[in-house]
Design a protein around this motif. Structure first.
Motif, short mmCIF file in Angstrom:
data_model
loop_
_atom_site.label_atom_id
_atom_site.label_comp_id
_atom_site.label_asym_id
_atom_site.label_seq_id
_atom_site.Cartn_x
_atom_site.Cartn_y
_atom_site.Cartn_z
N PRO A 126 -33.12 -17.76 -52.98
CA PRO A 126 -32.48 -16.67 -53.73
C PRO A 126 -31.26 -16.06 -53.03
O PRO A 126 -30.46 -15.39 -53.69
CB PRO A 126 -33.60 -15.64 -53.92
CG PRO A 126 -34.70 -16.03 -53.03
CD PRO A 126 -34.55 -17.49 -52.76
N HIS A 127 -31.12 -16.27 -51.74
CA HIS A 127 -29.87 -15.84 -51.09
C HIS A 127 -28.70 -16.63 -51.67
O HIS A 127 -27.63 -16.05 -51.96
CB HIS A 127 -29.95 -16.05 -49.57
CG HIS A 127 -30.73 -15.00 -48.84
ND1 HIS A 127 -32.10 -14.96 -48.82
CD2 HIS A 127 -30.32 -13.93 -48.11
CE1 HIS A 127 -32.51 -13.92 -48.11
NE2 HIS A 127 -31.45 -13.27 -47.66
N ILE A 128 -28.88 -17.92 -51.83
CA ILE A 128 -27.81 -18.73 -52.41
C ILE A 128 -27.66 -18.42 -53.90
O ILE A 128 -26.54 -18.39 -54.43
CB ILE A 128 -28.10 -20.22 -52.16
CG1 ILE A 128 -28.07 -20.54 -50.66
CG2 ILE A 128 -27.09 -21.09 -52.91
CD1 ILE A 128 -26.72 -20.29 -49.99
N SER A 129 -28.77 -18.15 -54.57
CA SER A 129 -28.67 -17.76 -55.99
C SER A 129 -27.87 -16.48 -56.14
O SER A 129 -27.06 -16.33 -57.07
CB SER A 129 -30.07 -17.57 -56.58
OG SER A 129 -30.74 -18.80 -56.69
N GLY A 130 -28.11 -15.52 -55.25
CA GLY A 130 -27.37 -14.26 -55.30
C GLY A 130 -25.88 -14.46 -55.08
O GLY A 130 -25.05 -13.89 -55.78
N LEU A 131 -25.56 -15.30 -54.10
CA LEU A 131 -24.14 -15.60 -53.86
C LEU A 131 -23.53 -16.30 -55.07
O LEU A 131 -22.39 -16.02 -55.47
CB LEU A 131 -24.01 -16.47 -52.61
CG LEU A 131 -24.17 -15.76 -51.27
CD1 LEU A 131 -24.32 -16.77 -50.15
CD2 LEU A 131 -22.99 -14.84 -51.01
N ALA A 132 -24.28 -17.23 -55.64
CA ALA A 132 -23.78 -17.96 -56.81
C ALA A 132 -23.53 -16.99 -57.96
O ALA A 132 -22.55 -17.14 -58.70
CB ALA A 132 -24.79 -19.03 -57.22
N ALA A 133 -24.40 -16.00 -58.11
CA ALA A 133 -24.21 -15.01 -59.18
C ALA A 133 -22.93 -14.21 -58.95
O ALA A 133 -22.18 -13.91 -59.89
CB ALA A 133 -25.42 -14.08 -59.25
N LEU A 134 -22.68 -13.87 -57.69
CA LEU A 134 -21.44 -13.15 -57.37
C LEU A 134 -20.22 -14.00 -57.72
O LEU A 134 -19.27 -13.53 -58.35
CB LEU A 134 -21.41 -12.82 -55.88
CG LEU A 134 -22.10 -11.56 -55.39
CD1 LEU A 134 -21.84 -11.38 -53.90
CD2 LEU A 134 -21.63 -10.33 -56.17
N ILE A 135 -20.25 -15.24 -57.28
CA ILE A 135 -19.10 -16.13 -57.50
C ILE A 135 -18.89 -16.32 -59.00
O ILE A 135 -17.76 -16.28 -59.50
CB ILE A 135 -19.32 -17.48 -56.79
CG1 ILE A 135 -19.39 -17.26 -55.27
CG2 ILE A 135 -18.20 -18.46 -57.13
CD1 ILE A 135 -19.88 -18.47 -54.50
N ARG A 136 -19.99 -16.53 -59.70
CA ARG A 136 -19.90 -16.77 -61.15
C ARG A 136 -19.33 -15.55 -61.89
O ARG A 136 -18.66 -15.69 -62.90
CB ARG A 136 -21.29 -17.08 -61.69
CG ARG A 136 -21.61 -18.57 -61.68
CD ARG A 136 -21.68 -19.05 -63.10
NE ARG A 136 -21.18 -20.40 -63.25
CZ ARG A 136 -21.91 -21.41 -63.72
NH1 ARG A 136 -23.16 -21.20 -64.05
NH2 ARG A 136 -21.37 -22.59 -63.87
N SER A 137 -19.63 -14.36 -61.38
CA SER A 137 -19.14 -13.17 -62.08
C SER A 137 -17.63 -13.04 -61.92
O SER A 137 -16.97 -12.41 -62.74
CB SER A 137 -19.85 -11.91 -61.56
OG SER A 137 -19.42 -11.57 -60.27
N LYS A 138 -17.10 -13.62 -60.89
CA LYS A 138 -15.66 -13.54 -60.66
C LYS A 138 -14.93 -14.77 -61.21
O LYS A 138 -13.76 -14.66 -61.59
CB LYS A 138 -15.39 -13.40 -59.15
CG LYS A 138 -13.96 -13.07 -58.81
CD LYS A 138 -13.81 -12.74 -57.34
CE LYS A 138 -12.35 -12.48 -56.98
NZ LYS A 138 -12.19 -12.19 -55.55
N HIS A 139 -15.60 -15.89 -61.26
CA HIS A 139 -14.98 -17.13 -61.70
C HIS A 139 -15.88 -17.76 -62.76
O HIS A 139 -16.70 -18.62 -62.47
CB HIS A 139 -14.79 -18.09 -60.52
CG HIS A 139 -14.03 -17.49 -59.37
ND1 HIS A 139 -12.67 -17.33 -59.40
CD2 HIS A 139 -14.46 -16.96 -58.20
CE1 HIS A 139 -12.27 -16.75 -58.27
NE2 HIS A 139 -13.34 -16.50 -57.52
#
Lengths: 192, 339
Positions: free
Chosen positions: B251-264
């Protein structure tokens, strides 16, 4: 009431419990085999050998606590209470008669199935179980899984006929060739 | 980004039928602008992002949506439970539910700590009333893919080879539909599905304590290492627990992925994985040093190196275990938290 069927010590599983408990400095270790709707203690280690022996054959619902989570998810886990209790771990609480300060629990599996779980509680230093603990236990959990399989443990956890039928039906749809090969094997085994 | 005048069939259909691959006139696939590898910094990737607009599915033991640490980020009315009917067929049922073990709430808490504005949906496949066979896992995962979740966290796995094809199909569907699927790797060298598929992002623990620190692992199928040791997480009874396991690295990587996805928003899974690669600490540090991933002292033992000249240098092939890599990377690890 302990199940007398499991009162007999099983040397390999017992050795796994002893080794992991000594390596991790846990107060108590026990290994449970999946048996129908239950988990049954088949090996245990503790500074008090009589207490460890008393755990053999004790049964718990396989839906309880950390052990159930590991059994279902296949993922090992180490827990240490923070502001929450681990009262949800009914098995550990029932075994100890109190809540543990720390828990580590790993699956005992063969290549296909999780046949049981190895659970340890309460490191001597009061701290959490660490990555080294988790890794060693995971490897020895695999040894325990092989031992459970050799002793017929896998047979105790055979799915009920309706589940087998459902899986065969799915296999027939998804992979007819493999289903046909399996059907042929079953025919031969049944002497038809 | 594709030319907006050409939108035909570039996104694929929601059909369950297999889709053919086919050639197309390259002119209509002309891209307006793409970032170079050198531009893929952490600031570019998620600077200023909150997870706004991103939907994350957690396929697990349920989520306690009332937990204070989650701050109302769970879409309760969208949550589902996978149940078996009288004939043993798995069905996805929309209904409010609790967390049977605390495991799903822990994953939700980690993701929320990275992407506080992301919305989380619980897909319950583990629990006291569930036998949690592989068909339940697959049914829950398939539902999340069909719903088009941006990020799907699966901190569990199945060992059953008979289900490999089913997992493979649903993971490929996720990949082609644009859902970024993150799974926890096994702690030991054993086969588990779907963590070993290329269409997912498989994550194991490193030994560091910085939640923002993550590493690229050049020895797949585990592709990233994130914090998974002594992680304080929300658990049952509105409490907190300190936990260790790969389940909590994913979920650490999932959280980062969510951040990236929200911007891109337009990033496809393979592009998102590339952004994670480019922003991984060991890759960024190698770029800054212009040298190998590890410190020079360790270079003799750690023979893999990554050079950000666009090429991945894997010569000679390392025989080191994931554990050894984790230990080696940890030697570089302890720096101040760096969002």
């Amino acid at each position: 009431m302990p199940d007398p069927t499991y009162a007999q010590s099983r040397p390999t599983l017992q050795a796994v419990c002893h080794t992991t408990r000594e390596f991790t400095t846990a107060s108590t270790a026990w290994l449970m085999e999946a048996d129908g709707d239950d988990l049954v203690v088949v090996a245990a280690s503790c500074t008090d050998p009589a207490f460890a022996a008393s755990l053999l054959g004790r049964r718990f619902p396989r839906t309880d606590g950390t052990a159930a989570m590991v059994l279902q998810s296949g993922q090992p886990v180490a827990l240490q209470p923070g502001s929450a209790s681990v009262a949800s771990d009914a098995i550990a609480t029932a075994v100890l008669g109190r809540q543990p300060a720390s828990i580590v629990c790993v699956p005992c599996a063969d290549d296909e199935r999780v046949l049981g779980v190895l659970q340890l509680v309460d490191r001597a230093d009061g701290g959490p179980f660490g990555f080294d603990d988790l890794e060693l236990l995971s490897m020895l959990g695999a040894v325990a899984g092989a031992s459970l399989l050799e002793s017929g443990g896998g047979l105790l956890d055979v799915p009920p006929p309706d589940v087998i039928g459902r899986e065969l039906s799915r296999l027939a749809d998804a992979d007819p060739n493999r289903y046909a090969a399996l059907a042929r094997v079953i025919e031969v085994m049944l002497g038809q | 980004m594709t030319d907006p005048s050409d939108t035909a069939d570039t996104t694929g259909s929601a059909s369950q039928e297999p889709r053919p691959a086919w050639s197309r006139e390259s002119l209509v696939l002309r891209l307006e602008k793409v970032e170079t590898i050198e531009e893929l910094s952490r600031d570019w990737a998620w600077g200023g992002a909150t997870g706004e607009g991103v939907r994350v599915a957690i396929v697990d033991s349920g989520v306690d949506h009332t937990h204070p640490a989650l701050e109302g980020c769970v879409d309760v009315d969208k949550g589902v439970v996978v149940e078996l009917d009288d004939e043993g067929q798995a069905h996805v049922v929309t209904k409010e539910h609790d967390d049977s073990f605390g495991h799903g709430t822990a994953c939700a808490g980690i993701i929320h700590s990275f992407a506080p504005a992301a919305r989380i949906t619980s897909v319950k496949v583990l629990g006291a009333a569930l036998t949690s066979t592989s068909d339940i896992f697959v049914a829950g995962l398939r539902w999340a893919v069909e719903q088009g979740y941006d990020v799907i966290n699966l901190s569990l796995g199945s060992r059953k080879r008979d289900w490999a094809l089913a997992f493979h199909e649903v993971c490929d569907e996720a990949y082609f539909k644009g859902s970024f699927l993150v799974t926890a790797a096994n702690n030991i060298n054993r086969v588990t599905y779907p963590s070993l598929f290329a269409s997912v992002t498989s994550v194991a623990s490193h030994t560091g304590a910085d939640p923002w620190r993550f590493h690229y692992n050049p020895d797949p199928p585990t592709e990233f290492l994130a914090r998974g040791i002594n992680v304080e997480v929300p658990w049952l009874d509105h409490g907190l627990l300190t936990t260790t396991g790969n389940s909590f690295a994913a979920p650490h990587i999932s959280g980062l992925a969510a951040l990236i996805r929200s911007k891109h928003r337009d990033l496809q899974p393979f592009q998102l994985k590339t952004v994670l690669w480019a922003t991984a600490n060991n890759v960024q540090e190698a770029q800054q040093r212009g040298g190998p991933v590890t410190n020079p002292e360790a270079a003799g033992r750690f023979t893999q190196s990554i050079k950000l000249t666009g090429a991945l240098n894997l010569s000679p092939r390392s025989t080191m275990s994931l554990r050894s890599i984790q230990q080696q990377l940890a030697a570089d690890a302890d720096q101040p938290p760096s969002p």
